[in-house]
Design an enzyme around this catalytic site. Sequence first.
Site, mmCIF file in Angstrom:
data_model
loop_
_atom_site.group_PDB
_atom_site.id
_atom_site.type_symbol
_atom_site.label_atom_id
_atom_site.label_comp_id
_atom_site.label_asym_id
_atom_site.label_seq_id
_atom_site.Cartn_x
_atom_site.Cartn_y
_atom_site.Cartn_z
ATOM 1 C CG ASP A 30 16.380 34.831 33.178
ATOM 2 O OD1 ASP A 30 15.283 35.311 33.526
ATOM 3 O OD2 ASP A 30 16.587 34.311 32.059
ATOM 4 C CE LYS A 33 15.177 31.281 32.953
ATOM 5 N NZ LYS A 33 14.948 30.774 31.588
ATOM 6 C CG ASP A 41 20.757 34.608 31.921
ATOM 7 O OD1 ASP A 41 21.293 34.143 30.905
ATOM 8 O OD2 ASP A 41 19.624 35.117 31.923
ATOM 9 C CG ASP A 45 12.551 33.041 30.856
ATOM 10 O OD1 ASP A 45 13.535 33.639 31.338
ATOM 11 O OD2 ASP A 45 12.454 31.803 30.797
ATOM 12 C CD GLU A 60 16.348 37.417 30.665
ATOM 13 O OE1 GLU A 60 15.385 36.736 30.261
ATOM 14 O OE2 GLU A 60 17.493 36.957 30.762
ATOM 15 N NE ARG A 107 14.646 37.402 22.985
ATOM 16 C CZ ARG A 107 14.136 36.306 22.408
ATOM 17 N NH1 ARG A 107 13.345 36.418 21.383
ATOM 18 N NH2 ARG A 107 14.442 35.113 22.868
HETATM 19 N N1 BES Z 1 18.789 32.955 30.105
HETATM 20 C C1 BES Z 1 17.842 32.277 29.321
HETATM 21 C C2 BES Z 1 18.457 31.347 28.293
HETATM 22 C C3 BES Z 1 19.233 30.168 28.812
HETATM 23 C C4 BES Z 1 18.681 28.912 28.828
HETATM 24 C C5 BES Z 1 20.547 30.311 29.220
HETATM 25 C C6 BES Z 1 19.423 27.832 29.262
HETATM 26 C C7 BES Z 1 21.281 29.236 29.672
HETATM 27 C C8 BES Z 1 20.717 27.994 29.692
HETATM 28 C C9 BES Z 1 16.969 33.286 28.550
HETATM 29 O O1 BES Z 1 16.780 34.507 29.159
HETATM 30 C C10 BES Z 1 15.634 32.654 28.380
HETATM 31 O O2 BES Z 1 15.007 32.395 29.349
HETATM 32 N N2 BES Z 1 15.264 32.413 27.138
HETATM 33 C C11 BES Z 1 14.015 31.804 26.829
HETATM 34 C C12 BES Z 1 13.436 32.567 25.666
HETATM 35 C C13 BES Z 1 12.031 32.202 25.342
HETATM 36 C C14 BES Z 1 11.087 32.660 26.421
HETATM 37 C C15 BES Z 1 11.681 32.852 24.025
HETATM 38 C C16 BES Z 1 14.265 30.360 26.452
HETATM 39 O O3 BES Z 1 15.250 30.079 25.782
HETATM 40 O O4 BES Z 1 13.480 29.513 26.854
HETATM 41 ZN ZN ZN Z 2 18.279 35.113 30.483
HETATM 42 ZN ZN ZN Z 3 15.114 34.525 30.494
#
Ligand code: BES
Ligand code: ZN
Ligand code: ZN
Length: 466
Positions: A237, A244, A255, A314, A316, A318
């Site tokens: 991811d 990111k 991920d 990001d 993704e 869900r």
């Molecule tokens: N895979 C990430 C979540 C994550 C963060 C997993 C830290 C493990 C450690 C997810 O896909 C993500 O990027 N989520 C975003 C959502 C936001 C853009 C609403 C997040 O949590 O920042």
């Molecule tokens: Zn993710």
């Molecule tokens: Zn993500």
Amino acid sequence: MLIKLGDKKTFNIILVSEKESNEITYKLKGDFSGKKGEFLLVSEELVYFGIDEVGDENLGYRELGFNIGKFIKDTKLKEAKIDISLLKEEKLANFFLGLELSDYKRKTYKSDEKKEVKTKEVSIYIKGNFEADILDNVVREAKVLAASIGRTIDFVDAPSNLLYPLEFAKQIKEYFKDIDVEYKIISRKELAKMGMNLLLAVGDSSANEPCLVVLNYKGNKKSKEILGLVGKGVCMDTGGYCLKPSASIYDMKGDMGGAGAVVGAMKAIASMKLNVNVKAIIPLVENRISSSAFVPSDVIKSYSGKTVEIHNTDAEGRLILADSITYAIKDEKVTKVIDIATLTGAVVMMLGQSITGVLSNNDEFYNIFDKSSLAYGERHSRMPYYKEHEDMIKSKFADIKNLGAKYCGAITAGLFLKEFASPTPWIHFDIAGTSKVDSPIFSYEKEGATGAGVVQLYNLAKEMSK
Ligand code: BES
Ligand code: ZN
Ligand code: ZN
């Protein structure tokens, strides 16, 4: 590890209470408090392990078992006898799981790593007042769970150039080849024909093709109940166009922790021949940047028919889970559905790396899970939700959007999934914090993947099989 019941004269490992440890200290004029993890080597044939402060906390017994296993390895014993007379029966499961976990060796890719030399198995004799078949069952389950946890850790630690969607799918097939679990893979082309557009919006961002793996374990032919386990399998991811920061990308090889947990749990469920029907639905994708990648403002029609407006590429996880949950209910006819995912950074901020965040639309189902979790005592916390949270994912141009508001990101991410699961009884596990640790919290952990979710999913299936 060969674990046998018996009172053989050999190296003795004895669990002692605080009172006993005081007497021992007095007699030996040593300094031994009997605290958790502390041991006193008395002679070449005897070691005491203190169990005070382990208290009633179930995971403390997993640590104790692990510490003893590690002691046996470190001292290169070929055999030992562990006197566990002091243990309560309900703590045996974690104790033996810890003991078995001490056998796990982390997989690396170092060119000079010594080829696994098969050392002679350590024989461990167990002394205690437990019935042989109870002990037998506990030990068998511990071996199965430890093996599953180890395999899940290896999957989650694997980098995405070595574990991309089709390769992961291949390794899952291989992992289930000798066991009574049906394997099916749905290709990118078929997914497109079906209209799994949310899954493909993410998956088509990478030259590594996405796919969907389905596993089917029929443990109870008399029952119509099917438990569906849906695991987020984002092999990498990057965040996509909502890229990111560099330092955050490294960890995103993991991920697919939800997919890893589902695979590990499924293997344990089938190995223990649990009396329950379980299907695993595992969407495998990468989230990258390319000319075929989705971008914010896109409106995508999901497999369920609901339209989703993209606000952040990001978010993704869900998206792929939503289509997979619909597929699980509509096509695979699951009657209860669980999803497990490294879904949000917000859950890590809220609960850290030792507690899994949980959301559910059904108290009865949640309570079954809550009860099942007592057996091994892994930590979780149920998150609340109200109408104001559901309002946060409303979209101006589509039915819903894939981003919440400023606050409560772990709740709104879960509620996005609820839109696709309800009215089917559903539980959501956010393991973004627990799937890996930056530094160990419990003695049986190491920096990196933890195998989070394997034991929890297994135990829920076990509770449902009763
Ligand atoms: N895979 C990430 C979540 C994550 C963060 C997993 C830290 C493990 C450690 C997810 O896909 C993500 O990027 N989520 C975003 C959502 C936001 C853009 C609403 C997040 O949590 O920042
Ligand atoms: Zn993710
Ligand atoms: Zn993500």
